[in-house]
Design an enzyme around this catalytic site. Structure first.
Site, PDB file in Angstrom:
ATOM      1  CG  ASN A   9     120.782  59.734  18.581  1.00 35.59           C
ATOM      2  OD1 ASN A   9     121.332  60.909  19.045  1.00 35.59           O
ATOM      3  ND2 ASN A   9     120.183  59.884  17.336  1.00 35.59           N
ATOM      4  CE  LYS A  11     116.856  61.025  17.714  1.00 32.46           C
ATOM      5  NZ  LYS A  11     115.490  60.715  17.075  1.00 32.46           N
ATOM      6  CG  HIS A  96     120.202  60.286  12.966  1.00 33.28           C
ATOM      7  ND1 HIS A  96     118.835  61.072  12.768  1.00 33.28           N
ATOM      8  CD2 HIS A  96     119.824  59.806  13.945  1.00 33.28           C
ATOM      9  CE1 HIS A  96     117.978  60.593  13.548  1.00 33.28           C
ATOM     10  NE2 HIS A  96     118.558  59.610  14.285  1.00 33.28           N
ATOM     11  CD  GLU A  98     116.462  63.078  14.479  1.00 33.95           C
ATOM     12  OE1 GLU A  98     117.329  63.585  15.244  1.00 33.95           O
ATOM     13  OE2 GLU A  98     115.354  62.384  14.820  1.00 33.95           O
ATOM     14  CD  GLU A 168     118.278  55.665  13.618  1.00 32.85           C
ATOM     15  OE1 GLU A 168     118.137  55.181  14.831  1.00 32.85           O
ATOM     16  OE2 GLU A 168     118.676  56.670  13.383  1.00 32.85           O
ATOM     17  N   GLY A 174     111.062  58.090  16.669  1.00 35.48           N
ATOM     18  CA  GLY A 174     110.360  59.153  17.197  1.00 35.48           C
ATOM     19  C   GLY A 174     108.949  59.312  17.154  1.00 35.48           C
ATOM     20  CB  SER A 214     109.553  53.748  17.760  1.00 35.43           C
ATOM     21  OG  SER A 214     109.381  55.009  17.361  1.00 35.43           O
TER      22      SER A 214
END
Ligand code: PGA
Length: 251
Positions: A9, A11, A96, A98, A168, A174, A214
């Protein structure tokens, strides 16, 4: 038999030229290999057509990171599932954290996105996962169950079998903090158990469930060795070919 999948991904990283260079490098490194997993790269929209064309004939498949919740029309700035499909991409990352957090994606919006992805022949990589306060309160199972019940558990069994799930935990994305192997395995086993309750054991056994947050070259082998972890959704470590390939090689 369910598939093992390592999905990158990217991003909002890489210009078109940088992304093309990364995809070319990956294609080169993977040329002589037969990975024990499917390999997917999730690029920004602008890369999709070029990168999909570039990796054709290799083991690499291409994913969008989102698609619109509308079919077509006056939705300035949006990209539809049909448009994604027309680039040669075959997967789309949906839900996701985010997107949920920064762009207000609710379960209702995600239901429309999943339906459009499926009707256009894309494989959704459907993301779920809890924030740190939920984990601290030890209510992560209820939280994730609810996320799935409000969305993809409403699909028919036939459609449900077409998607991939990615768990996730937000606190691990991250941050450099990976869920421990035990925490990841425990949650993925739980997700598989509720899929079995809803759709039956056979479908649960055939659903690919990925861990993300991560995940890197160092921890991938241990994570992927777990019985319910069928691969990873990889953010930061998918931006360098050597790191991403090391994760693919962990299978
Ligand atoms: P990370 O991101 O690997 O950089 O933690 C994973 C993701 O958000 O998909």
């Amino acid at each position: 038999m369910r598939k093992n999948i390592v999905a990158g991904n990217w991003k909002m990283n890489k210009t078109l030229q940088e992304g093309v260079a990364l995809a070319a490098e990956l294609k080169d490194v993977l040329a002589g290999k037969t990975p024990n997993c499917d390999v997917v790269i999730g690029t920004p929209f602008i890369h999709l057509a070029t990168v999909a064309n570039q990796v054709e004939g290799s083991v690499i498949k291409v994913a969008a990171q989102n698609c619109a919740n509308k079919e077509s029309g006056a939705y300035t700035g949006e990209v539809s599932a049909a448009m994604v499909k027309s680039t040669g991409a075959t997967y789309v990352i949906l839900g996701h954290s985010e997107r949920r957090e920064y762009y207000g994606e609710t379960s209702a919006i995600l239901n429309d996105k999943v339906a459009l992805a499926l009707s256009n022949g894309l494989t959704p990589i459907y993301c779920c996962g809890e924030a740190l306060d939920v984990r601290n309160a030890n209510t992560q199972n209820e939280f994730v169950k609810n996320q799935l019940e409000e969305t993809i558990f409403n699909l028919s069994a036939e459609d449900f079998q077409k998607l991939v799930i990615a768990y996730e935990p937000i606190w691990a994305i991250g941050t450099g903090v990976t869920a421990s192997t035990e925490q990841a395995q425990e949650m993925l086993a739980f997700i598989r158990s509720i899929i079995a309750d809803k759709f039956g054991k056979e479908i649960a056994e055939n659903t690919s469930i990925l861990y993300g947050g991560s995940c890197n070259a160092k921890n991938a082998s241990e994570l992927f060795a777990q019985p319910d972890i069928d691969g990873g959704l990889i953010g930061g470590a998918s931006l360098k070919a050597a790191d991403f390939v090391a994760i693919i090689d962990a299978f």
